[in-house]
Structure formats: C-alpha cells, structure tokens
Scaffold this active site. Structure first.
Site, mmCIF file in Angstrom:
data_model
loop_
_atom_site.group_PDB
_atom_site.id
_atom_site.type_symbol
_atom_site.label_atom_id
_atom_site.label_comp_id
_atom_site.label_asym_id
_atom_site.label_seq_id
_atom_site.Cartn_x
_atom_site.Cartn_y
_atom_site.Cartn_z
ATOM 1 N N GLU A 268 9.923 -15.516 -22.201
ATOM 2 C CA GLU A 268 9.344 -16.011 -20.952
ATOM 3 C C GLU A 268 9.737 -17.453 -20.638
ATOM 4 O O GLU A 268 9.909 -17.809 -19.478
ATOM 5 C CB GLU A 268 7.816 -15.896 -21.005
ATOM 6 C CG GLU A 268 7.275 -14.483 -20.956
ATOM 7 C CD GLU A 268 7.417 -13.863 -19.581
ATOM 8 O OE1 GLU A 268 6.870 -14.397 -18.597
ATOM 9 O OE2 GLU A 268 8.118 -12.834 -19.485
ATOM 10 N N SER B 242 -1.237 18.777 12.867
ATOM 11 C CA SER B 242 -1.833 18.772 14.207
ATOM 12 C C SER B 242 -3.103 17.931 14.319
ATOM 13 O O SER B 242 -3.622 17.770 15.423
ATOM 14 C CB SER B 242 -2.131 20.212 14.643
ATOM 15 O OG SER B 242 -0.923 20.926 14.809
#
Length: 867
Positions: A116, A461
């Site tokens: 890191e 629909s």
C-alpha cells in the site's frame, strides 16, 4: 565638402533612414519588454489566482483538531419494527473488531505497508515521488486514475473526507495528511488503517477479516494468510479469497515478493510461505458463516438505505459502516412484522410457483492430492432437481481432474430455486415499506443480492400506464373514452405488434389498458413526445433509466437496464396516492447512542407527478385490468376489495410482473429466472400477489377508491367511432355504445357515421351487387370504415352466374361478415329484407338514423366489456 542640392538631399534621406531603423529597433525592444512584462504579470496573476484558489480549498478543509480518525467499534446497534419492537442487532463483530497493534502480527503490518505505501515510514504524510508518478499517469489518461494516496491519506479518506475522486478533495486530503502525520505516531496511524481498511464481504479491518476468512484471531495468522488479507483491499471483489482465490493468490505472491525486496522477510521465509495453503479452510469457514447469518432481506435493505443516507450527509462508506456496526445506533424501521410473516410464508410455498423446477447449484471443494497438494475449485450450474446433485458433482470432479487416491474436503453446496421472485408492499400515503422479500429459498449470507431492491429487470407493459397514458391524460391529450385505431402501425421504422394476433380497429383508451394493447401505447407516446414521457418517468422516481431508453418502445418496457421492484412499486403508489410521489422508506429515524437524531424520515419527501383527476382516471381504468382484463387472477380471494393495477410481461416471456394497489396498500411482484430465460408462468405471479394481499386484507373492511373527476364529464359514445351514438348504433348487432369519462374539451360533438344501413347478400355474406337475386338480399346495420373494397362485394353472383336461391336462405355466422363484428356481436335478425331493386338500378343510398341524445349523468350504459 559637397553642398550641392543633390548631396544635401542624399544626406537627409540617409539620416531619415537611420532614424527609422533606430525607431524600428526601439519599437521592437519596447514590444519585447511589453510582452515580457505581460508574461511576468500573467505568471504572477495566475500564481496569485492559483494561490488564492489553493488557500480557499485549504480553508474549506476540516479543522484537524476536530477530526477523530479512530473508528468507533464498541457498541451494539439495534433495529426496531414500526411499533418499536426489537427485530435485530448489528454488532461490530459482524464486519469489524478493533485490534490493538500488539495483537496484529508484524508480518501483516509489513505486508500492508509493502503493497500500500512502501515509503510509509519515510514520508511526512504525503509521498512526493508517488504524486509525481500519479501526475504523469493521470495526464496520459486525461482523468484521475491514480491517486498516490499514502496510508495516512487513506485513514483521512475513510474517517474525515468523502471518497470522491476530485482535485479539491485530493488537495484537502494531502493538507490534512501533513498535519495528521505531525500529530500522531506512525504506529498509531497504521493501527487505525488496519482497523478500517475494507476487506470484502462486508468486513472492515484485519480482525474481522481473520474471523471471516480463516475462523481465527488475527494474532494467529500465518505469513501466507497475512499476504492473502493484505491483497484484498485494492479490489475486494476481484481479490476475494472466497469467490476468486486464484486472483487473490496471484496478489498474495506479489506481496510476498515486495516484502522480500523491501527487507521485511528473507527469501527462505518467502519460499516457505509459497508452500502454505491458506485457502484450505476458507470454504468451510464461509459455509458456516453463511449458515449462521441471521439478517432478513428487509434488514439488509434497511442497512443499505441507512448507509446511503449517511454517505449523502457527508460520511464516507467506511464511516457509515463503522457507525452502524459498532456505533450503538438505534434504527426505527417501517416493518410490519405481521405482513412480513405473511410474505415470508407465501414465498416459501412451492405450490404458488410454476410446477416445474430448476435450481442454480453452487458447488465448491478442496482436492487433496496424495502428496499433500491442495487444489481449490468451484463451479455453478443448473439442475432440474436436488436429486441431480451427485451427478452434477461427479461431472465437475471429472472436469477438475479428480483421480483415484485424491481426497475431497470442505465440500459446500448451495441450491437457489428457479423461477425466483421478489415482493414489495408499502403504504402509498406515507411511503412506508411494510414488508419485502428479495427471493425464495435459503438465504446464504447477509447483505447478499436482494431482488426486491437491487434486481433491475424489464417491466414490460407495466410501463404503458406510466410512460404513455399517465402523461397523455395529464397533458389533456386523451381521456378514458378517447378512441384510437388499433391497426398495423410503423413509426421511425419501428412496427409494434400486439400480443394478440389481430387488430381491433377503433378502441377506447380504457380498453387499450385492460387489454394491454401495444400499438395504441406506442401511438400514445408519439402524441406525448419521447422526451416528455421520459421526464414523467423520472418524476415517478426511477433512477435506473438512461438516454438510450428514449425510444418508441419505451412504454412497452424494453429498457437498457430495467427497473427494480421497489421503484416500480413506488411509482404505482404515486397513482394510488392521487398523483403524489412519496420516496419509499424503510426506516423513520436513526438515533446515535446518545439518543440524538442523526437521520430523520418522519416527514417523507414528496412531489406531485400527475393531477389527482389523472390519478383517479388511471385507477378507474386499471380496475378493469383486474375485473375483465389481463390481471383477473389478482382479484382471487380479495372478497370484493377493489384492486387496481397493471400486468407486465416481456415479449420473450422472461419477466412477469404485476404492480397493483387497494385503498390500503400498494404491492408489486416480480417472477423470473436469475439468469433470464423464457418460461411459462401461467399466472403464478398473479396468484402469488393475490395470495399475499388477500391475507393482508383479511380483517380490513372493504372501501372504494376515492374518485376525483375534476375537469371530466361522463357521456355516452359509440366506441366504434368515438362519436355521439345514433339509433343505428343502438340497433347494430355489434352494439358498442359505452359511457365513459372525457375531459371537457374532448367530449364528442359529431354523430357516428360508422354504423350504416347496408344491403347484404345472404348467400355470400358480402355486400350485395346488382347481380344478387332479390330474395337473397337483406338489410343490416353494419360497421363500415372507409370506402367499400372489391373484396367486400359479393363474389358469388356475377354477371355470368345464375344461382338458385334456396327458399329459406341460411345466413353465415356473424363473425364471418367481412365488414365488422366480433366475438361479442350477434347475427342479423331473421327475416329482415330490403326493398326490391332492379339489376340496372344502383343500391339506394342509406340514411342515418335518428341520433341518440347523450345523457352525461346516465351510468346505466357504463362501459363493461365482456370476455
């Protein structure tokens, strides 16, 4: 000396020339100086402006003295239902347990630093070399793709600032990192980071990750296990040791190399770690964890909504997680436990789902070779029943190369039944979600995929009402009684097809809704306008739409991504609530451990989408969907309780939905396969909806929907023409006189010109010609649209044909007449005849009948279609 005139002129010319050269040179020098001065001033101006902007950003950063970068983890949070009864607890042990530095192995500390922030112990909070590298990378990419964040900056981002990638946030982050680095020891900064770093599957911090993946305390981790955990944080999904162990191990090996290169471990230690198998127990631990998971789909959804709202208020996702899992908050939800119990019981009832079954099977195992080598494998597939489990497992073992002498350990199997379903029920008047289910079958793990709130599927629909008819009525373009022609139709090369195999001709909007007619929905959205329809949908609360959805098929529900059941339910709740949209709520308040309100939903967010009269007309029309249309099964067991709503089925039969409501609640059901495929629902989704809602309403008194008719009047029309009916309309065998609502400027003012008298040949059933015998001709009131075509004329009697007419001519069935009629019409009255005509005389013209005076207050003829 030469003083001649020519000589003096020459000298004067030379002097002038030299003067011009000097002036030109001086001018150039002056111009150069001006440019230089301007550049200097510009540089200072830019620098000054930049400095001003920079100082403004710095001043807007949080005061470092007010920043608490230590995570809170010591308190259990509580979740309550709508009555204040506790339903769940959220503890820090679920996703993060704080570990002091002395508990964390040195190898884990070093692994995190190595991958890191390699210069963590050397820099003063920001890494200049890293920043320069990031600048080059970002300039090449034209965007911020690398941030060069140090561990100190990550701690600030997780606990003080948002995670948004902007230059302003980056400058503030670096400024605060310098101050934090000066205030705290490196060891304490690293401790805070190791306890807040996201490590996948809902865990934050190394202690929770050690428990989640290895079932042990962080202090007991081996070197290889430390590398496994350290490799997760950069991409928790990609490097998940559960779902993607191969990717994770590649990352772990890289971390071990970095640790050796940076002097944290020796080459011998690295080689020894590579011989470890850190994954041998991960699947077994994960299986136990998922089995012990207790949160319901509802609580999962509450957690996600609370975290989202905390982030919206300015917290980072890590801060929000830390607060929920360890901050001792109290969450008061909208859950009705009685309704949730009904939903859960029905979702577990296999009889309410299609009779055929499939299961998505997830199978994982560890293969132990005779020499001790361990290989981890996983597979997903589909089986027809649980009886096929062993067949599936053996097939996968063959694919994995399992040989005689190999051992299989840590086998884990998950079964996910198909078809799947989701259900949401809410109070439309305050937005409170009363219950939901994110799927059927066993729930494996917490905060897993929730189909009710996260599944984006095609609404079919169900979108016709929201995208087409709601805007059309609201804008005054159409009324329930307005007539459009159902016919073959093409717009911009798009030709919608009805789900039926034929076209109905002139049809009211009411019938277009209850019979779910595609052509008329597309015609309507063309009247409304695509952009306007799209904006209405956004106003109905949909957040998953995109500009690519602005097409003429929009009302048919074919979307780029789809919509969630939760948002579809909220949109229909807006219609139930007289056109007012209310944001769907899963909780009302969140209190901190000091009983202070930190989130408040007691006053819901609302806005108007459509007028109350528009909502009432839609409700009135959609009642016919349930009474006589495509959603009749939704009324089963409702005992006369009014139900209004709309069905939705995708054209490829992969998704089946119903969004409906009563005067009390709005509910939406979705049914389909997780991996979309065609199947036959046979109305199972409607049966599930009615089964749940009938029990929910069992003890509630029936009451009608409130009907707001402001701006509307009720009048009779001939639905074949959309005009004022005449006596011919009432005497026609296909009598289509109906009574319906019209906006005042849309009520018909002309009389029907579609129903006319016509002479018919009883032999051919077509319009009589001059060659038809008189005793074969009858007069009928027929439905005629447009000019008479050749195909509609009698083709039995011609100039060269003589035919003996029977004494008692038998007329063809009425459905065979070429000019109209349908399944609800009646045959001509027996014995009707017409005045005789001679072959050389034309057929006498017909005369319209006397008009029928419309009575707006007469409801005796209210439109109740049959079939």
């Amino acid at each position: 000396m030469n003083y001649s005139k020519d000589s003096r002129s020459k000298k004067i010319d030379e002097t002038n020339k030299n003067t011009k050269k000097k002036k030109t040179k001086k001018a150039k020098v002056t111009a150069f100086r001006v440019v230089v001065i301007a550049l200097v001033i510009g540089v200072f101006a830019v620098f000054g402006a930049g400095l001003g902007i920079f100082m403004g950003i710095i001043k807007s950063a949080p005061d470092v003295s007010t920043i608490n970068i230590k995570p809170t983890t010591d308190f259990t949070s509580f979740v309550y239902d709508q009555n204040g009864v506790e339903i769940d607890r959220l503890s820090g042990g679920e996703n993060r347990i704080y570990a002091k530095m002395e508990q964390i192995p040195q190898n884990l500390q070093d692994a995190v630093v190595a991958i890191e922030d390699a210069r963590f112990y050397e820099h003063n909070g920001i890494d200049i070399r890293g920043i320069m590298r990031a600048i080059v990378v970002n300039l090449k990419a034209g965007d911020i793709v690398e941030g060069a964040s140090t561990i100190t900056q990550q701690v600030i981002k997780n606990n003080a600032l948002t995670s948004e990638q902007t230059f302003v946030r980056k400058i503030q982050e670096q400024y605060l990192a310098l101050q934090i680095d000066a205030l705290y020891d490196k060891e304490l900064i690293l401790e805070y980071y190791l306890n807040t770093m996201p490590l996948g599957h809902g865990t934050n911090g190394v202690q929770a990750a050690a428990n989640r993946y290895f079932g042990k305390d962080v202090s007991e981790l081996s070197l290889a296990e430390c590398a496994v955990i350290a490799g997760i944080t950069q991409a928790p999904t990609r490097y998940s040791p559960i779902r993607n162990p191969e990717n994770n191990w590649d990352k772990a090996k890289l971390i071990l190399s970095y640790m050796q290169e940076q002097g944290y471990i020796t080459e011998e230690e690295r080689q020894a770690a590579l011989l470890e198998d850190p994954y041998k127990n991960i699947q077994e631990v994960n299986q136990k964890y998922e089995k012990d998971s207790s949160h319901s789909y509802f609580v999962d959804a509450v957690i996600e909504q609370v975290i989202d709202d905390l982030v919206e208020q300015g917290m980072t996702p890590t801060q929000a997680n830390n607060l929920l899992f360890g901050g001792g908050v109290e969450i008061y939800t909208t859950l009705d436990q009685d309704i949730q119990r009904i939903v859960d019981n029905k979702m577990a009832d296999d009889s309410l789902f299609p009779s055929y079954k499939e299961y998505v099977i997830n199978y994982s195992a560890t293969i132990v070779k005779p020499d001790g080598e361990e290989i981890h494998r996983g597979a997903e597939g589909v089986i027809k029943s649980k009886d096929e489990e062993e067949i599936f497992k053996k097939a996968k073992q063959e694919e994995w190369g399992v040989e005689e002498g190999d051992k299989l350990v840590n086998e884990a199997v998950q079964f996910i039944p198909q078809a799947q379903a989701a259900f949401v029920i809410s109070d439309p008047y305050n937005g409170h979600v009363k219950a939901l289910s994110g799927g059927r079958g066993m729930k494996y793990g917490d905060r897993t995929f929730n189909r009710a709130t996260q599944a984006k599927r095609q609404p079919g629909s169900c979108f016709k009402v929201l995208a087409a008819y709601a805007p059309a009525l609201d804008l005054g373009l159409l009324s329930p009684g307005s007539v459009l022609v159902d016919e073959p139709y093409t717009i911009n090369k798009y030709s919608p097809k009805n789900w039926r195999s034929y076209y109905k001709g002139p049809t009211t909007i009411r019938e277009a809704i209850w019979d779910s007619m595609n052509v008329l929905a597309v015609k309507t959205i063309d009247m409304v306008g695509i952009d306007t329809a799209y904006n209405y949908l956004l106003n109905f609360g949909f957040t998953t739409l995109s500009d690519t959805d602005k097409v003429y098929s929009l009302p048919l529900g074919g979307l780029t991504d789809g919509v969630t059941p939760l948002e579809l339910n909220a949109a229909y709740a807006a219609i139930a609530n007289q056109g007012t949209y209310t944001e769907p709520l899963l909780y009302t308040q969140v209190l901190d451990r000091n009983k202070e309100v930190i989130l408040d939903n007691t006053v819901p967010k609302t806005h108007t989408v459509i007028k109350p009269s528009t909502a009432s007309m839609l409700t009135d029309m959609m009642e016919d969907v349930v009474k006589i249309g495509t959603g009749t099964k939704a009324a089963n067991g409702m005992g006369g309780m009014p139900v209004s709503g709309k069905t939705g089925t995708t054209s490829d039969n992969k998704d089946f939905l119903f969004a409906g409501y009563t005067p009390y609640y709005t509910a939406t059901v979705w049914m389909g396969y997780d991996r979309p495929q065609e199947f036959t629902a046979n109305g199972a989704h409607l049966n599930l909806w009615s089964s749940i809602m009938s029990e929910v309403h069992k003890d509630l008194p029936n009451k009608d929907f409130e009907l707001v008719t402001t701006g509307y009047t009720k009048t009779s029309i001939c639905s074949a023409s959309g005009k004022i009916p005449t006596e011919l309309c009432s005497s026609a065998s296909d009598n289509k006189i109906v009574s319906d609502y019209f906006q005042k400027n849309q009520a018909p003012s002309e009389y029907c010109d579609v129903h006319v008298h016509e002479q018919i040949c009883s032999v051919s059933g077509k319009i009589a010609t001059e060659f038809c015998p008189q005793d074969s001709i009858v007069t009928k009131v027929v439905n005629r649209h447009g000019e008479v075509s050749k195909d509609q004329l009698c083709d039995v009697h011609t100039q060269h044909t003589e035919i003996e007419t029977p004494d008692d001519p038998q007329l063809p069935e009425w459905g065979e007449w070429p000019w109209g009629g349908g399944e609800d019409t009646q045959p001509p009255t027996e014995g009707e005849t017409t005045p005789p005509t001679t072959p050389d005389q034309p057929v006498p013209p017909t005369t319209p009948g006397e008009p029928v005076t419309p009575n707006p207050d007469d409801e005796s003829g209210f439109f109740i279609p049959q079939g």
